[in-house]
Design a protein around this motif. Structure first.
Motif, PDB file in Angstrom:
ATOM      1  N   ARG A   1      -2.553 100.297  53.088  1.00  0.00           N
ATOM      2  CA  ARG A   1      -1.521  99.522  53.780  1.00  0.00           C
ATOM      3  C   ARG A   1      -0.571 100.428  54.552  1.00  0.00           C
ATOM      4  O   ARG A   1      -0.269 100.182  55.724  1.00  0.00           O
ATOM      5  CB  ARG A   1      -0.749  98.687  52.749  1.00  0.00           C
ATOM      6  CG  ARG A   1       0.417  97.899  53.319  1.00  0.00           C
ATOM      7  CD  ARG A   1       0.995  96.940  52.280  1.00  0.00           C
ATOM      8  NE  ARG A   1       1.317  97.618  51.041  1.00  0.00           N
ATOM      9  CZ  ARG A   1       2.445  98.304  50.824  1.00  0.00           C
ATOM     10  NH1 ARG A   1       3.348  98.405  51.801  1.00  0.00           N
ATOM     11  NH2 ARG A   1       2.690  98.869  49.663  1.00  0.00           N
ATOM     12  N   MET A   2      -0.085 101.488  53.905  1.00  0.00           N
ATOM     13  CA  MET A   2       0.883 102.368  54.574  1.00  0.00           C
ATOM     14  C   MET A   2       0.253 103.153  55.714  1.00  0.00           C
ATOM     15  O   MET A   2       0.931 103.515  56.680  1.00  0.00           O
ATOM     16  CB  MET A   2       1.502 103.315  53.552  1.00  0.00           C
ATOM     17  CG  MET A   2       2.458 102.650  52.586  1.00  0.00           C
ATOM     18  SD  MET A   2       3.279 103.851  51.509  1.00  0.00           S
ATOM     19  CE  MET A   2       4.476 102.810  50.662  1.00  0.00           C
ATOM     20  N   ALA A   3      -1.059 103.421  55.619  1.00  0.00           N
ATOM     21  CA  ALA A   3      -1.742 104.153  56.694  1.00  0.00           C
ATOM     22  C   ALA A   3      -2.257 103.225  57.784  1.00  0.00           C
ATOM     23  O   ALA A   3      -2.834 103.692  58.769  1.00  0.00           O
ATOM     24  CB  ALA A   3      -2.896 104.960  56.109  1.00  0.00           C
ATOM     25  N   GLY A   4      -2.076 101.931  57.625  1.00  0.00           N
ATOM     26  CA  GLY A   4      -2.527 100.980  58.637  1.00  0.00           C
ATOM     27  C   GLY A   4      -4.035 100.867  58.742  1.00  0.00           C
ATOM     28  O   GLY A   4      -4.573 100.582  59.820  1.00  0.00           O
ATOM     29  N   LEU A   5      -4.744 101.041  57.612  1.00  0.00           N
ATOM     30  CA  LEU A   5      -6.205 101.022  57.622  1.00  0.00           C
ATOM     31  C   LEU A   5      -6.799  99.715  57.119  1.00  0.00           C
ATOM     32  O   LEU A   5      -8.016  99.600  57.003  1.00  0.00           O
ATOM     33  CB  LEU A   5      -6.742 102.187  56.774  1.00  0.00           C
ATOM     34  CG  LEU A   5      -6.408 103.593  57.271  1.00  0.00           C
ATOM     35  CD1 LEU A   5      -6.994 104.640  56.340  1.00  0.00           C
ATOM     36  CD2 LEU A   5      -6.917 103.795  58.689  1.00  0.00           C
ATOM     37  N   VAL A   6      -5.964  98.729  56.827  1.00  0.00           N
ATOM     38  CA  VAL A   6      -6.480  97.463  56.317  1.00  0.00           C
ATOM     39  C   VAL A   6      -5.745  96.309  56.989  1.00  0.00           C
ATOM     40  O   VAL A   6      -4.554  96.409  57.298  1.00  0.00           O
ATOM     41  CB  VAL A   6      -6.317  97.390  54.783  1.00  0.00           C
ATOM     42  CG1 VAL A   6      -4.851  97.416  54.377  1.00  0.00           C
ATOM     43  CG2 VAL A   6      -6.994  96.152  54.212  1.00  0.00           C
ATOM     44  N   ARG A   7      -6.498  95.242  57.225  1.00  0.00           N
ATOM     45  CA  ARG A   7      -5.924  93.994  57.745  1.00  0.00           C
ATOM     46  C   ARG A   7      -6.165  92.910  56.693  1.00  0.00           C
ATOM     47  O   ARG A   7      -7.216  92.265  56.679  1.00  0.00           O
ATOM     48  CB  ARG A   7      -6.566  93.620  59.075  1.00  0.00           C
ATOM     49  CG  ARG A   7      -6.295  94.612  60.198  1.00  0.00           C
ATOM     50  CD  ARG A   7      -7.008  94.180  61.464  1.00  0.00           C
ATOM     51  NE  ARG A   7      -6.580  92.859  61.912  1.00  0.00           N
ATOM     52  CZ  ARG A   7      -7.243  92.089  62.760  1.00  0.00           C
ATOM     53  NH1 ARG A   7      -8.395  92.511  63.254  1.00  0.00           N
ATOM     54  NH2 ARG A   7      -6.789  90.913  63.114  1.00  0.00           N
ATOM     55  N   PRO A   8      -5.214  92.692  55.802  1.00  0.00           N
ATOM     56  CA  PRO A   8      -5.421  91.740  54.706  1.00  0.00           C
ATOM     57  C   PRO A   8      -5.757  90.336  55.168  1.00  0.00           C
ATOM     58  O   PRO A   8      -6.471  89.603  54.482  1.00  0.00           O
ATOM     59  CB  PRO A   8      -4.071  91.770  53.957  1.00  0.00           C
ATOM     60  CG  PRO A   8      -3.453  93.075  54.339  1.00  0.00           C
ATOM     61  CD  PRO A   8      -3.902  93.347  55.736  1.00  0.00           C
TER      62      PRO A   8
END
Length: 451
Positions: free
Chosen positions: A163-170
């Motif tokens: 989440r903090m690295a912007g690697l997932v789109r929940p």
């Protein structure tokens, strides 16, 4: 505020994080392994490690004392018909699985990582540390900071690192939810229950009753909820009807221990995640590496953890493309194609019910049981020639054809594409499933012995 510097920071000390840390530490890397829990700790899971996971543990010399060996599986269909899934002897995986409660299994892996030289710190990642080259580490809940050349997120489906690295789109991920208990029961073989809360309206998932090494069975219920986690609120209401049906069928004779209830979110099929970018790698559940057909994640976590470590060691300046390349070859097609099948079938409970009844029909169920087991458990690659392998290959070809134009499959493939980052010269091309032994020590890191 105390500051620590290491080569690799691994956030999450489950199977994926521990294997990552162990492989790196044995090669001489300075590794800090962080988890918010103290060990041993319980975890919602069926506790079953499949044949690929058993082979990986053997390759790495990791013992699992007290584990129960499993050589087959049983499936109970919606009408109560039973189909036995036989043992399969693969070329690149073991001929059995094992069952060991996660409290003991995970604690054993953590101990192996620490013996290899990894430093364990208890705490949760709270805020990122950003330097000239992007994310360089995390501030922890114990008021310390850990900076590293590489950060590995192994912190589960709700990964803070991702989440903090912007690697997932929940909002586009495929979610699942599972509830699990322990119960005093004499279960002789792992049993999957294709349950219908109402006739011809299949549960969007399945139930299970697995034996345990200490005479306590593991019972649970899991569902898929597609992109909307709010739909998971329906699962607790289904528990009592499900347990009641197990008792009426004779599979269960006592009530589960309420104190052992655990729940967990799953992120399936690598949908909605970029597993590596720049100096950040995600392994296991954090990358969505959970089988979209049956929810297995332990093998995927350990296999991706080993691959992440090997990519870091072999390509210290360009590890993300090498790691994504491995995931594309090892998991990409199966996860992408079957995530698409999962998403297409879940909103249609009548179609799912028909499939469950067909797969457990008296004649047809026995005919396809072996192939179904191979494909469902992602054991086709590396299987020995057999009728079951032929059936699984035919099913795989059919799924491939049906999902070739699927948006979900294309999105998974896109997340694994080596695009703006140059694929390193000499990047590994062998699938970890075909690995016969642990990797050779990498020049510059003094190898530590296997213990």
């Amino acid at each position: 505020m105390t500051q620590h510097r290491c080569d690799v920071l691994v956030v999450g000390a489950g199977p994926g994080g521990c294997v990552t840390a162990l492989v790196l530490a044995r090669a001489g890397a300075r590794v800090v392994l962080v988890d918010k829990a103290s060990f041993p700790r319980d975890k919602a899971c069926g506790d079953l490690v499949g044949p690929r996971g058993v082979r990986l543990l053997d390759d790495l010399g990791i013992a699992t004392p007290g584990a129960l060996e499993i050589t087959g599986m049983r499936v109970v269909g919606p009408t109560g018909r039973v189909v036995d899934h036989p043992r399969h002897r693969g070329r690149t995986y073991a001929d059995h699985g094992i069952i060991l409660p996660r409290a003991r299994f995970d604690a054993g892996l953590l101990e192996a990582a620490r013996e290899a030289g990894a430093e364990f710190r208890r705490g949760s990642a709270t805020t990122t540390i950003v330097g000239r080259h992007g994310l360089e580490g995390f501030a922890l809940s114990d008021r310390s900071q850990v900076r590293a050349d590489v950060v590995v997120g192994a912190d589960g489906a709700l990964s803070t690192v991702a989440r903090m690295a912007g690697l997932v789109r929940p909002e586009v991920a495929l979610w699942g939810l599972a509830l699990r208990w322990y119960v005093d029961a004499d279960a002789d073989v792992p049993t999957i229950v294709l349950w219908e809360p109402q006739p011809w309206r299949a549960l969007p998932g399945y139930g299970w009753l697995f034996p345990g090494p200490d005479g306590r069975a593991n019972v649970g219920l899991g569902i898929g909820v597609l992109h909307d986690r709010r739909a998971g609120a329906a699962l607790p209401r289904l528990v009592e009807p499900f347990l009641g049906d197990l008792r009426r069928s004779g599979l269960l004779t006592s009530r589960p221990d309420a104190a052992t209830r655990r729940g967990a979110w799953l992120r399936l099929g690598m949908v909605g995640a970029v597993p590596a970018r720049d100096r950040i790698l995600l392994v296991g559940d954090a990358a969505g590496l959970v089988n979209p057909l049956q929810g297995e994640g332990i093998w995927e976590a350990m296999g991706s953890g080993r691959a992440a470590a090997e990519a870091i060691l072999a390509h210290p300046q360009c590890h993300a493309p090498a790691y994504r390349d491995f995931l594309a070859r090892a998991f990409g097609r199966f996860h992408g194609a079957n995530a698409a099948i999962h998403a297409a079938l879940l909103p249609h409970p009548r179609a799912a019910a028909a499939a469950g009844r067909l797969l457990t029909a008296p004649a047809g169920g026995r005919l396809v049981a072996g192939g179904w087991a191979l494909y469902w458990n992602d054991l086709l690659d590396g299987a020995r020639p057999s009728w079951a392998g032929t059936v699984a290959a035919m099913g795989s070809a059919g799924v491939d054809l049906l999902t070739r134009r699927s948006r979900i499959r294309r999105s998974v493939a896109s997340s694994l594409t080596v695009d703006h980052e140059r694929r390193p010269e000499g990047a590994p091309t062998a699938d970890v499933r075909d690995a016969e032994a642990p990797p050779e020590p990498v020049q510059g890191f003094p190898a530590r012995p296997v213990r």
